[in-house]
Design an enzyme around this catalytic site. Structure first.
Site, PDB file in Angstrom:
ATOM      1  N   HIS A  75     -64.944 -73.201 -18.512  1.00  9.39           N
ATOM      2  CA  HIS A  75     -65.125 -71.759 -18.335  1.00  9.39           C
ATOM      3  C   HIS A  75     -63.880 -71.128 -17.732  1.00  9.39           C
ATOM      4  O   HIS A  75     -63.207 -71.702 -16.868  1.00  9.39           O
ATOM      5  CB  HIS A  75     -66.392 -71.441 -17.542  1.00  9.39           C
ATOM      6  CG  HIS A  75     -66.414 -71.893 -16.118  1.00  9.39           C
ATOM      7  ND1 HIS A  75     -65.967 -71.111 -15.072  1.00  9.39           N
ATOM      8  CD2 HIS A  75     -66.863 -73.034 -15.553  1.00  9.39           C
ATOM      9  CE1 HIS A  75     -66.146 -71.753 -13.929  1.00  9.39           C
ATOM     10  NE2 HIS A  75     -66.688 -72.931 -14.189  1.00  9.39           N
ATOM     11  N   ASP A 121     -63.936 -67.919 -16.436  1.00  9.48           N
ATOM     12  CA  ASP A 121     -64.274 -66.950 -15.387  1.00  9.48           C
ATOM     13  C   ASP A 121     -64.336 -67.640 -14.026  1.00  9.48           C
ATOM     14  O   ASP A 121     -64.457 -68.862 -13.919  1.00  9.48           O
ATOM     15  CB  ASP A 121     -65.603 -66.249 -15.695  1.00  9.48           C
ATOM     16  CG  ASP A 121     -66.788 -67.201 -15.710  1.00  9.48           C
ATOM     17  OD1 ASP A 121     -66.641 -68.329 -16.217  1.00  9.48           O
ATOM     18  OD2 ASP A 121     -67.874 -66.820 -15.223  1.00  9.48           O
ATOM     19  N   ASP A 168     -62.268 -74.620 -10.011  1.00  9.60           N
ATOM     20  CA  ASP A 168     -63.491 -74.211 -10.708  1.00  9.60           C
ATOM     21  C   ASP A 168     -63.246 -72.939 -11.519  1.00  9.60           C
ATOM     22  O   ASP A 168     -63.496 -71.837 -11.041  1.00  9.60           O
ATOM     23  CB  ASP A 168     -64.604 -74.003  -9.690  1.00  9.60           C
ATOM     24  CG  ASP A 168     -65.969 -73.777 -10.319  1.00  9.60           C
ATOM     25  OD1 ASP A 168     -66.131 -74.082 -11.510  1.00  9.60           O
ATOM     26  OD2 ASP A 168     -66.863 -73.292  -9.604  1.00  9.60           O
ATOM     27  N   GLU A 190     -69.736 -68.082 -17.223  1.00  9.85           N
ATOM     28  CA  GLU A 190     -70.436 -69.249 -16.697  1.00  9.85           C
ATOM     29  C   GLU A 190     -70.900 -69.022 -15.277  1.00  9.85           C
ATOM     30  O   GLU A 190     -71.949 -69.528 -14.869  1.00  9.85           O
ATOM     31  CB  GLU A 190     -69.518 -70.474 -16.767  1.00  9.85           C
ATOM     32  CG  GLU A 190     -70.226 -71.814 -16.522  1.00  9.85           C
ATOM     33  CD  GLU A 190     -70.321 -72.215 -15.063  1.00  9.85           C
ATOM     34  OE1 GLU A 190     -71.071 -73.149 -14.738  1.00  9.85           O
ATOM     35  OE2 GLU A 190     -69.637 -71.589 -14.210  1.00  9.85           O
ATOM     36  N   GLU A 191     -70.128 -68.235 -14.524  1.00 12.65           N
ATOM     37  CA  GLU A 191     -70.480 -67.972 -13.126  1.00 12.65           C
ATOM     38  C   GLU A 191     -71.522 -66.862 -12.996  1.00 12.65           C
ATOM     39  O   GLU A 191     -71.884 -66.483 -11.886  1.00 12.65           O
ATOM     40  CB  GLU A 191     -69.227 -67.604 -12.323  1.00 12.65           C
ATOM     41  CG  GLU A 191     -68.175 -68.703 -12.232  1.00 12.65           C
ATOM     42  CD  GLU A 191     -68.587 -69.867 -11.354  1.00 12.65           C
ATOM     43  OE1 GLU A 191     -69.738 -69.874 -10.862  1.00 12.65           O
ATOM     44  OE2 GLU A 191     -67.761 -70.781 -11.170  1.00 12.65           O
ATOM     45  N   HIS A 229     -65.629 -72.379  -5.098  1.00 14.44           N
ATOM     46  CA  HIS A 229     -66.071 -71.102  -4.532  1.00 14.44           C
ATOM     47  C   HIS A 229     -65.598 -70.880  -3.096  1.00 14.44           C
ATOM     48  O   HIS A 229     -66.029 -69.925  -2.454  1.00 14.44           O
ATOM     49  CB  HIS A 229     -67.607 -70.967  -4.582  1.00 14.44           C
ATOM     50  CG  HIS A 229     -68.186 -71.058  -5.952  1.00 14.44           C
ATOM     51  ND1 HIS A 229     -69.518 -70.793  -6.212  1.00 14.44           N
ATOM     52  CD2 HIS A 229     -67.642 -71.360  -7.153  1.00 14.44           C
ATOM     53  CE1 HIS A 229     -69.755 -70.944  -7.509  1.00 14.44           C
ATOM     54  NE2 HIS A 229     -68.621 -71.290  -8.093  1.00 14.44           N
TER      55      HIS A 229
END
Length: 356
Positions: free
Chosen positions: A66, A68, A90, A119-120, A326
């Site tokens: 991903h 994003d 990530d 995806e997030e 994150h």
């Protein structure tokens, strides 16, 4: 070990472009251009994903990571052996490793690299769109596992919103406030999940968390509260049962109106450790000097979307330590980024064995 300068420029350039979920357009266009320069047949698909295809042949491998990120600006820089920046782990590091590894075509193998959007977000728009397309022979999901490990299982996810509303009352009126009503409802929901939270292994436990709450007077005529409740769902627990249990607890009472809505739902997923793809990773990691570890994760990934649709051999793989996901100290080991490219090239070379 150090990657080539073009590969370092690829991952750093991708990390430098902000791409918060649902705002990925600039990063998508940039990645499409970089893949085209490397010889990929590159485009943007109907969901907004960056897609690059390279090589030809009867075997198709999809490498989907991903593009994003979660919000939070982190100054992009290289500190020693580490690339620091939002998305470095990530999951732009894994996505850049996919592009770097696939740049060298393998005879008989058609590789499709996908930089998936959203995806997030609960929508997972990019993966859901790709899931409508025909299944490849192998699929690798780009998520940080460490260069010498693959992820074979993820918990599922259920996210629900509970909205409460009733006629406005004076602050001195007897009885619980709408905020207290919302908290009492949350406690009932949490207790209903406790029966699934006693497993010995963390991966087998149901997690139920209050992710957000707002409460207060709305327009002066109606007072409102809203809960966002998130479940991490282990194998053996049906998210549909959790939805129904929450809805049964959120009953209307007197002038209180309660509405429960589902914002996101993915089933838990587990793939076999003995598939040809998993064995190819084990051999490629061993050839690079490592010993393969198999991981189960409490989060979710696009594997939760794609495996039920495609049912092909599938694992999640990518450089990076997921403990940085994150977080404001997100950072990627450049040496591990280089090792992951070597491993991925080894896996792709073994995909050609399916031709025989």
């Amino acid at each position: 070990m150090r990657p080539s300068e073009p590969d370092i420029a690829l991952v750093r350039g991708l990390v430098e472009i902000p791409s918060t979920s649902r705002q990925e357009g600039d990063a998508v266009e940039w990645l499409v251009a970089r893949m085209a320069e490397r010889g990929f047949r590159a485009t943007v698909d109907d969901a907004g994903n960056a897609v690059g295809e390279i090589g030809d042949g009867p075997v198709q491998v999809v490498l989907l990571g991903h593009i994003d990120t979660v919000p939070g600006e982190i100054a992009v820089r290289i500190e020693g052996d580490e690339l620091v920046g939002r998305g470095a782990v990530d999951a732009k590091g894994p996505l850049a490793a996919f592009v770097a590894a696939a740049t060298q075509p393998v005879a008989g193998v058609r590789v499709t690299v996908v930089g998936a959007v959203e995806e997030e977000s609960p929508t997972s728009k990019g993966a859901r769109y790709r899931a409508t397309l025909p299944s490849p022979d192998w699929c690798v999901i780009g998520e940080p596992s460490g260069w010498d490990a693959i992820t074979v299982a993820y918990k599922g996810r259920l996210t629900i919103d509970v909205a409460l509303s009733r006629g406005a009352r004076h602050g001195a009126a007897p009885g619980p406030t709408v905020a207290e009503e919302a908290l009492a409802l949350w406690e009932r929901v949490r207790r209903s999940a406790d029966g699934h939270a006693k497993a010995a292994r963390s991966f087998d436990r149901l997690d139920c968390r209050l992710e957000g709450i707002t409460a207060g007077v709305g327009d002066g005529l109606v007072e409102k509260a809203q809960l966002r409740i998130g479940y991490r769902v282990p194998p053996g627990v049906d998210p549909g049962d959790l939805e129904r249990a929450a809805a049964s607890l959120a009953t209307n009472d007197g002038d209180m109106r309660v509405i429960v809505s589902t914002q996101g739902r993915e089933e838990p997923v587990r793939t076999a450790r003995t598939t040809p793809l998993a064995r190819a990773f084990a051999r490629a990691i061993a050839a690079a000097g490592g010993q393969t570890a198999f991981k189960e994760k409490s989060g979710t990934s696009d594997m939760n979307i794609l495996f039920p649709a495609w049912r092909c051999p599938m694992v999640a793989y990518g450089p990076g330590d997921s403990r940085y996901d994150h977080r404001p100290i997100e950072r990627l080991s450049i040496a591990d980024f280089a090792r992951s490219i070597v491993v991925l090239r080894g896996v792709l070379s073994r995909a050609s064995d399916r031709i025989i």
